[in-house]
Design an enzyme around this catalytic site. Structure first.
Site, PDB file in Angstrom:
ATOM      1  N   TYR A 162      -2.648 -12.926  -5.689  1.00 16.19           N
ATOM      2  CA  TYR A 162      -2.012 -12.242  -6.828  1.00 16.19           C
ATOM      3  C   TYR A 162      -0.507 -12.491  -6.934  1.00 16.19           C
ATOM      4  O   TYR A 162       0.164 -11.899  -7.784  1.00 16.19           O
ATOM      5  CB  TYR A 162      -2.329 -10.742  -6.824  1.00 16.19           C
ATOM      6  CG  TYR A 162      -1.882  -9.994  -5.593  1.00 16.19           C
ATOM      7  CD1 TYR A 162      -2.771  -9.782  -4.550  1.00 16.19           C
ATOM      8  CD2 TYR A 162      -0.594  -9.513  -5.483  1.00 16.19           C
ATOM      9  CE1 TYR A 162      -2.371  -9.097  -3.416  1.00 16.19           C
ATOM     10  CE2 TYR A 162      -0.188  -8.816  -4.360  1.00 16.19           C
ATOM     11  CZ  TYR A 162      -1.082  -8.624  -3.325  1.00 16.19           C
ATOM     12  OH  TYR A 162      -0.693  -7.950  -2.203  1.00 16.19           O
ATOM     13  N   LYS A 214      -8.163  -5.561  11.537  1.00 22.15           N
ATOM     14  CA  LYS A 214      -9.414  -5.015  11.000  1.00 22.15           C
ATOM     15  C   LYS A 214     -10.591  -5.142  11.972  1.00 22.15           C
ATOM     16  O   LYS A 214     -11.472  -4.283  11.989  1.00 22.15           O
ATOM     17  CB  LYS A 214      -9.775  -5.697   9.675  1.00 22.15           C
ATOM     18  CG  LYS A 214      -8.792  -5.395   8.544  1.00 22.15           C
ATOM     19  CD  LYS A 214      -9.231  -6.070   7.253  1.00 22.15           C
ATOM     20  CE  LYS A 214      -8.171  -5.934   6.179  1.00 22.15           C
ATOM     21  NZ  LYS A 214      -8.583  -6.511   4.900  1.00 22.15           N
ATOM     22  N   SER A 252       0.792  -1.230   0.000  1.00 27.84           N
ATOM     23  CA  SER A 252       0.000   0.000   0.000  1.00 27.84           C
ATOM     24  C   SER A 252       0.828   1.285   0.000  1.00 27.84           C
ATOM     25  O   SER A 252       0.463   2.246  -0.680  1.00 27.84           O
ATOM     26  CB  SER A 252      -0.982  -0.015   1.179  1.00 27.84           C
ATOM     27  OG  SER A 252      -1.944  -1.021   0.971  1.00 27.84           O
ATOM     28  N   GLY A 256     -11.644 -13.758   6.642  1.00 27.41           N
ATOM     29  CA  GLY A 256     -12.029 -12.359   6.515  1.00 27.41           C
ATOM     30  C   GLY A 256     -12.217 -11.923   5.071  1.00 27.41           C
ATOM     31  O   GLY A 256     -13.145 -11.168   4.750  1.00 27.41           O
ATOM     32  N   GLY A 269      -6.092 -11.197  -9.032  1.00 29.01           N
ATOM     33  CA  GLY A 269      -6.322 -10.668  -7.685  1.00 29.01           C
ATOM     34  C   GLY A 269      -5.736  -9.291  -7.414  1.00 29.01           C
ATOM     35  O   GLY A 269      -6.194  -8.588  -6.516  1.00 29.01           O
ATOM     36  N   ILE A 310      -8.362 -14.301  -5.615  1.00 30.02           N
ATOM     37  CA  ILE A 310      -7.896 -13.067  -4.972  1.00 30.02           C
ATOM     38  C   ILE A 310      -6.401 -13.137  -4.655  1.00 30.02           C
ATOM     39  O   ILE A 310      -5.795 -12.150  -4.283  1.00 30.02           O
ATOM     40  CB  ILE A 310      -8.742 -12.645  -3.751  1.00 30.02           C
ATOM     41  CG1 ILE A 310      -8.509 -13.534  -2.560  1.00 30.02           C
ATOM     42  CG2 ILE A 310     -10.222 -12.586  -4.089  1.00 30.02           C
ATOM     43  CD1 ILE A 310      -9.061 -12.886  -1.294  1.00 30.02           C
ATOM     44  N   ASP A 347     -12.924  -3.304   0.970  1.00 31.26           N
ATOM     45  CA  ASP A 347     -12.455  -4.559   0.355  1.00 31.26           C
ATOM     46  C   ASP A 347     -13.471  -5.092  -0.656  1.00 31.26           C
ATOM     47  O   ASP A 347     -13.099  -5.576  -1.733  1.00 31.26           O
ATOM     48  CB  ASP A 347     -12.185  -5.618   1.428  1.00 31.26           C
ATOM     49  CG  ASP A 347     -10.913  -5.330   2.222  1.00 31.26           C
ATOM     50  OD1 ASP A 347      -9.996  -4.694   1.671  1.00 31.26           O
ATOM     51  OD2 ASP A 347     -10.848  -5.746   3.389  1.00 31.26           O
TER      52      ASP A 347
HETATM   53  P1  ATR Z   1      -8.322 -14.513   5.661  1.00 30.66           P
HETATM   54  O1  ATR Z   1      -9.025 -14.008   6.884  1.00 30.66           O
HETATM   55  O2  ATR Z   1      -7.220 -13.594   5.192  1.00 30.66           O
HETATM   56  O3  ATR Z   1      -9.238 -14.877   4.537  1.00 30.66           O
HETATM   57  P2  ATR Z   1      -7.833 -17.087   7.009  1.00 30.66           P
HETATM   58  O4  ATR Z   1      -8.760 -16.793   8.082  1.00 30.66           O
HETATM   59  O5  ATR Z   1      -6.519 -17.659   7.364  1.00 30.66           O
HETATM   60  O6  ATR Z   1      -7.486 -15.828   6.069  1.00 30.66           O
HETATM   61  O7  ATR Z   1      -8.589 -18.050   5.972  1.00 30.66           O
HETATM   62  C1  ATR Z   1      -7.910 -18.762   5.053  1.00 30.66           C
HETATM   63  C2  ATR Z   1      -8.903 -19.651   4.291  1.00 30.66           C
HETATM   64  O8  ATR Z   1      -8.128 -20.571   3.530  1.00 30.66           O
HETATM   65  C3  ATR Z   1      -9.798 -20.487   5.198  1.00 30.66           C
HETATM   66  O9  ATR Z   1     -11.064 -20.576   4.606  1.00 30.66           O
HETATM   67  C4  ATR Z   1      -9.076 -21.837   5.221  1.00 30.66           C
HETATM   68  O10 ATR Z   1      -9.900 -22.937   5.472  1.00 30.66           O
HETATM   69  P3  ATR Z   1     -10.172 -23.466   6.978  1.00 30.66           P
HETATM   70  O11 ATR Z   1     -11.234 -22.596   7.553  1.00 30.66           O
HETATM   71  O12 ATR Z   1     -10.612 -24.852   6.833  1.00 30.66           O
HETATM   72  O13 ATR Z   1      -8.859 -23.322   7.712  1.00 30.66           O
HETATM   73  C5  ATR Z   1      -8.578 -21.888   3.807  1.00 30.66           C
HETATM   74  N1  ATR Z   1      -7.483 -22.860   3.664  1.00 30.66           N
HETATM   75  C6  ATR Z   1      -6.240 -22.786   4.183  1.00 30.66           C
HETATM   76  N2  ATR Z   1      -5.522 -23.861   3.830  1.00 30.66           N
HETATM   77  C7  ATR Z   1      -6.335 -24.662   3.075  1.00 30.66           C
HETATM   78  C8  ATR Z   1      -6.177 -25.927   2.410  1.00 30.66           C
HETATM   79  N3  ATR Z   1      -5.021 -26.598   2.451  1.00 30.66           N
HETATM   80  N4  ATR Z   1      -7.230 -26.395   1.715  1.00 30.66           N
HETATM   81  C9  ATR Z   1      -8.399 -25.736   1.658  1.00 30.66           C
HETATM   82  N5  ATR Z   1      -8.610 -24.537   2.272  1.00 30.66           N
HETATM   83  C10 ATR Z   1      -7.590 -24.005   2.967  1.00 30.66           C
END
Ligand code: ATR
Length: 292
Positions: A238, A80, A31, A146, A259, A236, A117
């Site tokens: 990138y 956030k 940013s 999020g 993204g 999303i 966002d």
């Molecule tokens: P953010 O808030 O930035 O979106 P986050 O809370 O860490 O980041 O969420 C990451 C997303 O990626 C979650 O939906 C996570 O799934 P889980 O809720 O089951 O943890 C998903 N994710 C991470 N690793 C994954 C994997 N190997 N396969 C499928 N989904 C995955």
């Protein structure tokens, strides 16, 4: 870039307008580079600085913005939700998202919290695929963090008739659907991870909001066989610009959107509020932000 290439490019005076981005860590944030490009392009006497603020001090730091003369700031991971709880006023979008990514210090010194966002997400899709509209059909969103929340709210606000929310941990998808229903947003169905491929049937949009496909992570484990070729696919992630998901979608004839544009477009409303100019997302900007 050529704009602002005069010898005092980037120089600021004692009257400079100040904003920044607060997060923990913040060193990876693009940013400052993004807003710095626009500040130079428009020749604005202003600065946009990285603010490394630990979560336990975030409330104190946010409250200090008016005293320091900041026009406001962006807020990023993991602050956030703290910003959401700290600001004096919330706009409707931030309320629905349960998170604040843009704070504006009002003339009376109050902290106004917004969330851009979802705006960035929709503007990027519209810029990349002008024929796409949310009303066209069901959207499938992968992930329930999020970023997913912002995407789902934006899609429903834009008129999507149905959102199928697929998450590896089903409980999180259900929780998000329930949270959104509680703020009046229906139309979200939680889908089991094992059913993710059948959920693509009849969809007009597929969005990956997980970290899968990001450099250093495995590709998203999802066959696109059931996805209509008419659907738009958006990742999303990138880094890389073309994830394995986008490459596969393109190869089978789907329209795609990357993204990086979501990040660039989400920055526009804050820049306008703090610095007064209405900035544009251009190929030059994309190149400059990615070089950093
Ligand atoms: P953010 O808030 O930035 O979106 P986050 O809370 O860490 O980041 O969420 C990451 C997303 O990626 C979650 O939906 C996570 O799934 P889980 O809720 O089951 O943890 C998903 N994710 C991470 N690793 C994954 C994997 N190997 N396969 C499928 N989904 C995955």
């Amino acid at each position: 870039m050529t704009a602002g290439s005069a010898s005092n490019a980037g120089a600021i005076s004692g009257k400079a307008k100040i904003a920044g981005v607060m997060g923990w860590p913040i060193g990876h944030s693009r940013s400052p580079r993004l807003h710095g490009f626009w500040l130079r392009q428009y020749g604005i006497d202003g600065a946009y600085v990285p603010l490394a603020v630990a979560p336990e001090r975030a409330e104190q730091a946010i409250r200090a913005l008016p005293a320091l003369g900041f026009r406001g700031c962006n807020v990023t991971v993991p602050l956030k939700e703290i910003a959401f709880r700290t600001v004096d006023r919330l706009d409707g979008t931030a309320r629905r998202m349960g998170a604040v990514n843009t704070i504006v210090v009002a003339d009376d010194g109050a902290l106004e919290g917004g969330n851009t966002d979802g705006f960035g997400f929709i503007e990027n899709l519209r810029a990349e695929q002008p024929d796409w509209t949310a009303e066209q059909g069901p959207a499938v969103v992968i992930g329930a963090g999020g970023a997913a929340r912002a995407v789902v709210v934006a899609l429903l606000d834009a008129g999507a008739p149905e959102v199928r929310l697929v998450n590896r941990t089903r409980a999180r998808a259900e929780e998000l659907a329930a949270d959104l229903a509680a703020v009046g947003l229906g139309g979200v169905t939680a889908v089991d991870w094992v059913s993710r491929e059948t959920a693509l049937d009849g969809a007009s949009l597929l969005v990956n909001t997980t970290t899968q496909g990001m450099a250093g992570h495995p590709a998203l484990d999802l066959s696109l066989r059931a996805l209509p070729v008419s659907a738009v696919v958006n990742d999303i992630v990138y880094v890389p610009l073309e994830t394995p998901l986008l490459a596969e979608a393109k190869a089978r004839g789907n329209r795609v959107a990357g993204g990086i544009g979501m990040l660039l477009h989400q920055a526009r409303p804050g820049f306008k509020a703090w610095f007064g100019a209405e900035p544009q997302v251009t190929p030059d900007l994309v190149r400059f932000v990615l070089e950093g």
